[in-house]
Design a protein around this motif. Structure first.
Motif, mmCIF file in Angstrom:
data_model
loop_
_atom_site.group_PDB
_atom_site.id
_atom_site.type_symbol
_atom_site.label_atom_id
_atom_site.label_comp_id
_atom_site.label_asym_id
_atom_site.label_seq_id
_atom_site.Cartn_x
_atom_site.Cartn_y
_atom_site.Cartn_z
ATOM 1 N N GLU A 413 0.817 -1.204 0.000
ATOM 2 C CA GLU A 413 0.000 0.000 0.000
ATOM 3 C C GLU A 413 0.859 1.266 0.000
ATOM 4 O OE1 GLU A 413 -2.762 -0.139 3.230
ATOM 5 O OE2 GLU A 413 -3.771 -1.949 2.493
ATOM 6 N N ALA A 414 2.034 1.189 0.655
ATOM 7 C CA ALA A 414 2.921 2.349 0.739
ATOM 8 C C ALA A 414 3.815 2.497 -0.489
ATOM 9 C CB ALA A 414 3.789 2.252 1.992
ATOM 10 N N GLY A 415 3.766 1.513 -1.374
ATOM 11 C CA GLY A 415 4.561 1.590 -2.592
ATOM 12 C C GLY A 415 5.976 1.050 -2.454
ATOM 13 N N PHE A 416 6.208 0.215 -1.440
ATOM 14 C CA PHE A 416 7.537 -0.359 -1.232
ATOM 15 C C PHE A 416 7.631 -1.764 -1.814
ATOM 16 C CE2 PHE A 416 7.102 2.260 2.856
ATOM 17 C CZ PHE A 416 7.513 3.426 2.209
ATOM 18 N N ASP A 417 6.965 -1.983 -2.941
ATOM 19 C CA ASP A 417 6.870 -3.320 -3.537
ATOM 20 C C ASP A 417 8.228 -3.956 -3.802
ATOM 21 O OD1 ASP A 417 4.636 -1.465 -4.311
ATOM 22 O OD2 ASP A 417 3.717 -3.340 -4.945
ATOM 23 N N ALA A 418 9.195 -3.164 -4.203
ATOM 24 C CA ALA A 418 10.507 -3.711 -4.563
ATOM 25 C C ALA A 418 11.232 -4.305 -3.378
ATOM 26 C CB ALA A 418 11.365 -2.620 -5.202
ATOM 27 N N ASP A 419 10.817 -3.954 -2.163
ATOM 28 C CA ASP A 419 11.518 -4.417 -0.964
ATOM 29 C C ASP A 419 10.760 -5.517 -0.228
ATOM 30 O OD1 ASP A 419 13.724 -2.649 -1.210
ATOM 31 O OD2 ASP A 419 12.475 -1.006 -0.492
ATOM 32 N N ILE A 420 9.745 -6.076 -0.861
ATOM 33 C CA ILE A 420 8.987 -7.157 -0.233
ATOM 34 C C ILE A 420 9.677 -8.489 -0.521
ATOM 35 C CG2 ILE A 420 6.782 -8.365 -0.145
ATOM 36 C CD1 ILE A 420 5.424 -5.774 -1.035
ATOM 37 N N PRO A 421 10.118 -9.225 0.513
ATOM 38 C CA PRO A 421 10.794 -10.509 0.283
ATOM 39 C C PRO A 421 9.881 -11.521 -0.400
ATOM 40 C CG PRO A 421 11.165 -9.728 2.519
ATOM 41 C CD PRO A 421 10.082 -8.865 1.935
ATOM 42 N N GLU A 422 10.498 -12.442 -1.098
ATOM 43 C CA GLU A 422 9.725 -13.465 -1.804
ATOM 44 C C GLU A 422 9.259 -14.572 -0.869
ATOM 45 O OE1 GLU A 422 12.047 -14.940 -5.009
ATOM 46 O OE2 GLU A 422 12.071 -13.032 -6.125
ATOM 47 N N SER A 423 9.984 -14.776 0.225
ATOM 48 C CA SER A 423 9.708 -15.920 1.092
ATOM 49 C C SER A 423 9.652 -15.493 2.554
ATOM 50 C CB SER A 423 10.812 -16.978 0.917
ATOM 51 O OG SER A 423 10.698 -18.016 1.874
ATOM 52 N N THR A 424 8.972 -16.284 3.363
ATOM 53 C CA THR A 424 8.945 -16.047 4.809
ATOM 54 C C THR A 424 10.207 -16.588 5.485
ATOM 55 O OG1 THR A 424 7.800 -18.139 5.251
ATOM 56 C CG2 THR A 424 6.431 -16.197 4.865
ATOM 57 N N SER A 425 11.085 -17.177 4.714
ATOM 58 C CA SER A 425 12.356 -17.691 5.238
ATOM 59 C C SER A 425 13.521 -16.941 4.607
ATOM 60 C CB SER A 425 12.495 -19.189 4.924
ATOM 61 O OG SER A 425 13.781 -19.643 5.280
ATOM 62 N N ARG A 426 14.525 -16.590 5.444
ATOM 63 C CA ARG A 426 15.730 -15.977 4.902
ATOM 64 C C ARG A 426 16.744 -17.040 4.503
ATOM 65 N NH1 ARG A 426 19.381 -11.296 7.840
ATOM 66 N NH2 ARG A 426 20.299 -13.147 8.824
ATOM 67 N N GLY A 427 16.399 -18.306 4.723
ATOM 68 C CA GLY A 427 17.280 -19.391 4.319
ATOM 69 C C GLY A 427 18.257 -19.787 5.405
ATOM 70 N N VAL A 428 19.331 -20.437 5.001
ATOM 71 C CA VAL A 428 20.332 -20.964 5.948
ATOM 72 C C VAL A 428 21.136 -19.812 6.544
ATOM 73 C CG1 VAL A 428 22.363 -22.439 6.188
ATOM 74 C CG2 VAL A 428 20.466 -23.149 4.691
ATOM 75 N N GLU A 429 21.280 -19.833 7.862
ATOM 76 C CA GLU A 429 22.051 -18.818 8.586
ATOM 77 C C GLU A 429 23.369 -19.428 9.050
ATOM 78 O OE1 GLU A 429 20.905 -15.788 8.776
ATOM 79 O OE2 GLU A 429 18.773 -16.041 8.339
ATOM 80 N N THR A 430 24.445 -18.635 9.013
ATOM 81 C CA THR A 430 25.770 -19.126 9.379
ATOM 82 C C THR A 430 26.342 -18.289 10.517
ATOM 83 O OG1 THR A 430 26.161 -19.846 7.109
ATOM 84 C CG2 THR A 430 28.094 -19.628 8.540
ATOM 85 N N PHE A 431 26.894 -18.966 11.526
ATOM 86 C CA PHE A 431 27.428 -18.318 12.712
ATOM 87 C C PHE A 431 28.954 -18.333 12.700
ATOM 88 C CE2 PHE A 431 23.280 -20.076 13.401
ATOM 89 C CZ PHE A 431 22.582 -19.051 14.018
ATOM 90 N N PHE A 432 29.558 -17.555 13.595
ATOM 91 C CA PHE A 432 31.006 -17.361 13.568
ATOM 92 C C PHE A 432 31.800 -18.630 13.855
ATOM 93 C CE2 PHE A 432 30.322 -17.253 18.064
ATOM 94 C CZ PHE A 432 31.541 -17.458 18.690
ATOM 95 N N ASP A 433 31.180 -19.594 14.530
ATOM 96 C CA ASP A 433 31.872 -20.842 14.849
ATOM 97 C C ASP A 433 31.670 -21.909 13.778
ATOM 98 O OD1 ASP A 433 29.187 -21.172 15.346
ATOM 99 O OD2 ASP A 433 29.455 -22.251 17.231
ATOM 100 N N GLY A 434 31.072 -21.529 12.653
ATOM 101 C CA GLY A 434 30.877 -22.471 11.554
ATOM 102 C C GLY A 434 29.564 -23.229 11.594
ATOM 103 N N LYS A 435 28.805 -23.110 12.669
ATOM 104 C CA LYS A 435 27.511 -23.777 12.742
ATOM 105 C C LYS A 435 26.522 -23.108 11.789
ATOM 106 C CE LYS A 435 28.950 -26.390 16.144
ATOM 107 N NZ LYS A 435 29.266 -27.823 15.907
ATOM 108 N N THR A 436 25.578 -23.877 11.302
ATOM 109 C CA THR A 436 24.548 -23.348 10.420
ATOM 110 C C THR A 436 23.166 -23.734 10.930
ATOM 111 O OG1 THR A 436 24.645 -25.295 8.971
ATOM 112 C CG2 THR A 436 26.031 -23.392 8.380
#
Length: 454
Positions: A413-436
């Protein structure tokens, strides 16, 4: 339809502006939320730039939102002060300083009708815990998560007595020193955070566990107010602190200790704090909710523009909000962190708080995958075993609490269509100790962790 909905938006704003012109705002101090029922002329001027269609006219122009005076709250402050809430018809938004997280919890429990708040800024997963009655003595306060406020802006501080002991990002070589504190000092190594079982508790737990220290058995980990914690670091009775900006700057520059790590170093562009509002308020005021979101989104975009950072600091540091010197708040917004104890300083604007977008994508959008990480971490440490029993339960709670659909509608409604993510998941996350962490397979994440309670 309400009277407010029937009047023209411009006529309403003129009326509000005339009322506001002679008003003096009395904004709250710690533990004493203010009563603000007027709109500044600056807000009215900004609001007049947009005409609101009848279909989008808020059911009410009023909302009471709580905040804690740390950088996570900046979008709420800016949306109020720069008129972004008013721009979309929310001309009577009260942004109320809370004494601490327990006060915020208590105030949202009684709601604005009882003198409390409708919602506001929260550590995660506080909205989920409120919804389930876990932190309200069984009284369920259904909440909706509406937006992420920011990413990063936190760190692990270490008292000056531990200088040169290897308490840095990776504490593997200092694990024996920490675990041996009982025998060498007559007490366990003591660390603090601001509220149990949420963000800052999770950050310091992850840091300890990644270095081979069990935060439940090898140390004393407590919920302690920041001022009391810092005093303990001064006098030697507190050893570490999971803290948000601007505390890291003060700890180093005041000679209290050093920064072992920034959360940006632990998990780049990690989710931090969120906007959540009582479900009953949102259900009664869906258009007002989206109006709040639109104002918040514009404020977040404004906050991320480098040319606005000096004004952001000036506004937030002011007596009505954080009440601190501007030179304390400036470094985080420039991405400049003196780490202390011989560590290389950080000078990267992307290491500090971000509000709208980062190198991965949207900051404002409330990814369900991030909700799942917070609840997975809760299960990792055995929190709320009677209520949070498995991932199916966790996902049901997330589906009930997370209203990313309202975020999407508001953005469109505000016209920010280009910034709407495609998915409710950001996918795999990676931490500093190598864990995912793969939100499609949280069991694998749990199983990969050496130190846990489950």
């Amino acid at each position: 339809m309400s009277t407010f909905s029937n009047v023209s938006r411009r006529r309403f704003l003129l009326t509000a502006g005339a009322s506001a012109a002679g008003s003096i705002f009395l904004k709250g101090c710690l533990g004493n939320p203010p009563s603000m029922t007027t709109t500044s002329t600056a807000e009215v001027a900004n609001a007049a730039a947009v005409d609101i269609s009848p279909e989008q006219m808020p059911e009410t122009p009023t909302a009471k939102l709580g905040y804690i005076p740390i950088v996570e709250s900046a979008p709420l402050v800016i949306a109020k002060e720069k008129g972004f809430f008013a721009k979309y018809g929310m001309t009577n938004v009260e942004v109320s300083k809370q004494a601490n997280w327990a006060s915020a919890r208590d105030n949202v429990t009684i709601g604005s009708q009882g003198g409390g708040i409708d919602g506001g800024q929260w550590q995660m997963p506080m909205p989920h815990l409120l919804t389930e009655g876990i932190i309200t003595n069984g009284q369920k306060i259904p909440m909706y998560v509406l937006a992420q406020l920011n990413t990063q802006g936190n760190g692990i501080a270490i008292a000056g007595t531990h200088k040169g002991k290897g308490l840095q990002l990776d504490i593997s070589n200092a694990a024996d020193y920490i675990k041996g504190f009982q025998s060498s000092q007559g007490r366990k190594f003591k660390a603090a955070h601001t509220f149990p079982n949420v963000n800052q508790d999770f950050w310091i737990r992850y840091w300890f566990a990644a270095g081979g220290v069990n935060p439940d058995t090898d140390i004393d980990l407590l919920a302690v107010p920041p001022a009391e914690t810092v005093q303990g670091m001064r006098n030697g009775s507190m050893d570490a602190f999971s803290t948000g900006d601007p505390w890291p700057y003060r700890i180093v520059t005041d000679g209290i200790g050093h920064m072992a790590a920034l959360t940006h170093q632990m998990w780049k562009f990690h989710p931090e704090e969120y906007l959540a509002i009582r479900a009953d308020w949102v259900d009664q005021n869906p258009k007002a909710t989206k109006a709040l979101l639109k104002g918040l989104m514009e404020a977040q975009q404004w906050c991320d523009r480098p040319e606005n950072r000096a004004e952001l600091v000036q506004i937030c540091a002011g007596r009505n909000y954080f009440n601190i010197p501007t030179d304390v708040l400036t470094p985080p917004y420039e991405g400049k962190y003196e780490m202390g104890d011989g560590n290389q300083a950080v000078n990267d604007i992307k290491a500090g708080p971000l509000y709208w977008k980062d190198d991965i994508g949207s900051v404002s959008y409330p990814y369900k995958s991030h909700d799942l990480w917070f609840l997975t971490e809760s299960m990792r440490w055995g929190f709320h075993r009677d209520r949070l029993t498995d991932f199916d339960v966790a996902r049901k709670i997330i589906d009930a609490v997370n209203r990313e659909d309202l975020w999407r509608e508001a953005a469109k409604e505000a016209g920010f269509d280009a910034d709407i993510p495609e998915s409710t998941s950001r996918g795999v996350e990676t931490f500093f100790d190598g864990k995912t962490f793969d939100p499609e397979n949280p069991d694998a994440y749990i199983n990969s962790l050496e130190i846990k309670t489950v």
